[in-house]
Design a protein around this motif. Structure first.
Motif, PDB file in Angstrom:
ATOM      1  N   VAL A   1      -2.371   4.839  -3.652  1.00  0.00           N
ATOM      2  CA  VAL A   1      -3.112   4.495  -4.862  1.00  0.00           C
ATOM      3  C   VAL A   1      -3.571   5.777  -5.542  1.00  0.00           C
ATOM      4  O   VAL A   1      -4.270   6.598  -4.926  1.00  0.00           O
ATOM      5  CB  VAL A   1      -4.327   3.608  -4.518  1.00  0.00           C
TER       6      VAL A   1
ATOM      7  N   THR B   1      -6.949  -0.744  -3.982  1.00  0.00           N
ATOM      8  CA  THR B   1      -6.383  -0.755  -5.320  1.00  0.00           C
ATOM      9  C   THR B   1      -7.335  -0.007  -6.246  1.00  0.00           C
ATOM     10  O   THR B   1      -8.398   0.459  -5.832  1.00  0.00           O
ATOM     11  CB  THR B   1      -6.199  -2.199  -5.836  1.00  0.00           C
TER      12      THR B   1
ATOM     13  N   ILE C   1      -3.106  -9.729  -3.681  1.00  0.00           N
ATOM     14  CA  ILE C   1      -3.175  -8.362  -4.183  1.00  0.00           C
ATOM     15  C   ILE C   1      -3.788  -8.335  -5.580  1.00  0.00           C
ATOM     16  O   ILE C   1      -3.216  -8.875  -6.529  1.00  0.00           O
ATOM     17  CB  ILE C   1      -1.768  -7.742  -4.235  1.00  0.00           C
TER      18      ILE C   1
ATOM     19  N   ASN D   1       0.838  -1.191   0.000  1.00  0.00           N
ATOM     20  CA  ASN D   1       0.000   0.000   0.000  1.00  0.00           C
ATOM     21  C   ASN D   1       0.875   1.243   0.000  1.00  0.00           C
ATOM     22  O   ASN D   1       0.983   1.944   0.985  1.00  0.00           O
ATOM     23  CB  ASN D   1      -0.934   0.008   1.217  1.00  0.00           C
TER      24      ASN D   1
ATOM     25  N   LYS E   1       2.544  -2.039 -11.228  1.00  0.00           N
ATOM     26  CA  LYS E   1       1.581  -0.949 -11.299  1.00  0.00           C
ATOM     27  C   LYS E   1       0.951  -0.929 -12.693  1.00  0.00           C
ATOM     28  O   LYS E   1       1.572  -1.329 -13.672  1.00  0.00           O
ATOM     29  CB  LYS E   1       2.266   0.400 -11.039  1.00  0.00           C
TER      30      LYS E   1
ATOM     31  N   LEU F   1      -4.173  -6.993  -9.055  1.00  0.00           N
ATOM     32  CA  LEU F   1      -3.335  -6.117  -9.855  1.00  0.00           C
ATOM     33  C   LEU F   1      -4.109  -5.393 -10.946  1.00  0.00           C
ATOM     34  O   LEU F   1      -4.017  -4.183 -11.089  1.00  0.00           O
ATOM     35  CB  LEU F   1      -2.179  -6.906 -10.467  1.00  0.00           C
ATOM     36  N   CYS F   2      -4.875  -6.144 -11.735  1.00  0.00           N
ATOM     37  CA  CYS F   2      -5.640  -5.503 -12.798  1.00  0.00           C
ATOM     38  C   CYS F   2      -6.699  -6.458 -13.332  1.00  0.00           C
ATOM     39  O   CYS F   2      -6.650  -7.669 -13.113  1.00  0.00           O
ATOM     40  CB  CYS F   2      -4.727  -5.024 -13.926  1.00  0.00           C
TER      41      CYS F   2
END
Length: 337
Positions: A159, A222, A282, A156, A327, A284-285
């Motif tokens: 964001v 996120t 986590i 973190n 990212k 991501l996308c």
């Protein structure tokens, strides 16, 4: 005549061929002193055993004074690279020490059409680097009694969304570790702190009301589908993702996904006695077609591709990549600075 020392350096560029070559490099004593002055105390203690000369050098009061000065005063430089244009920025001046643990966020200020880097310090001081003129500004610290937990140092780092930088925090006046002090925390203490880059002011956002118990692992924020998302574990059996459909409107939180760890092929327990370990999953996308959600497993450097249509997961593993630093990247021909 300047005395020189010979140092053996390993040529790492040939690792893939398992062909290790040794190059003989000669460095002056002055240069060696400068290099050693940049190292941590732990490393210096190890290097005392290299030779009697290094042991004497590192113990010398003059070197001790130099190292202390460098540790407290040394500034660093960094550059920003645009993969689309293959251009790199000039050296950007930093205003903090080399060993300071920081959280960086690369962002864009819509009000001034300027790229910026936001840096959060352990003291909750915030500095902003304006890439247009390479200048640093210190802005107001976090609202009082809001703590970004140590475990969020990696996952973190801030964001970015629509001209704001957002951090998950806990409303407390204590410096706590989430994983070890979870029983001392309540859901009411959860908060998202949002920094508006245009006004340089903070806004506090509450997490989804559907989160009614403190998760075993620290929640994560996120950005998916251009929306702020809040993710957490549920009863050690499911992973839940909430989506704020309208940024800044707390009533717009909706549950986006609830996925069982079994479907994700994730085992959050390990060891002979099935003990619980620190674990972060986590997001991501999300793929452009909205069918595949990509996760990173912080424990084993695994990348998980989850198909939302049939609830199936494909697990890949590449130990050479630190996926937790990944990212989202949007191509741009804009000049960085």
């Amino acid at each position: 005549m300047v005395k020189k020392n010979r140092i053996l350096l390993e040529n790492k560029s040939t690792h893939s061929h398992r062909d290790l070559r040794m190059a003989h490099v000669f460095l002056s004593d002055d240069l060696i002193v400068q290099v050693l002055s940049l190292l941590t105390i732990k490393s210096l203690m190890r290097f005392k055993s290299v030779s009697k000369q290094w042991k004497t050098l590192i113990s010398d009061p003059t070197f001790v004074k130099l190292h202390l000065h460098v540790e407290h005063q040394k500034n660093i430089w960094f550059r920003i690279w645009n993969p689309a244009t293959k251009t790199i920025s000039k050296r950007l001046r930093s205003s903090f020490g080399y060993l300071t643990p920081l959280r960086y966020t690369f962002c864009y200020d819509n009000s001034t059409t300027t790229y910026k880097v936001v840096v959060l310090f352990p003291t909750h001081q915030v500095k902003i680097l304006n890439l247009r003129d390479n200048s640093w500004r210190t802005i107001s610290s976090f609202p009082p009694f809001h703590h970004v937990t140590p475990s969020s140092r990696i996952v973190n780092q801030g964001v970015y969304l629509s001209g704001t930088v957002n951090w998950f925090a806990i409303q407390t006046d204590l410096s706590i570790d989430y994983y070890h002090h979870r029983k001392d925390i309540t859901v009411d203490q959860f908060v998202i702190i949002s920094l508006d880059l245009a006004t340089e002011t903070y806004m506090k956002l509450s997490p989804p009301r559907g989160v009614d118990e403190v998760p075993h692992f620290e929640p994560i924020i996120t950005v998916l589908m251009d929306c702020l998302c809040f993710s957490h574990t549920l009863n050690l059996t499911h992973f839940v993702i909430w989506k704020m459909t309208e940024f800044g409107v707390e009533q717009s939180w909706t549950q986006f996904l609830k996925i069982s760890y079994q479907n994700l092929q994730v085992d959050i327990r390990f060891g002979q006695y099935g003990e619980l370990r620190f674990y972060q999953l986590i997001p991501l996308c999300l793929s452009e077609n909205g069918h595949t959600l990509i996760f990173e497993n912080s424990v084993s450097s695994q990348l998980i591709l989850y198909d939302l249509r049939d609830n199936r997961a494909e697990v890949t593993c590449d130990n050479k990549i630190n996926w937790f630093l990944a990212k989202n990247y949007v191509e741009s021909v804009a000049s960085i600075c």
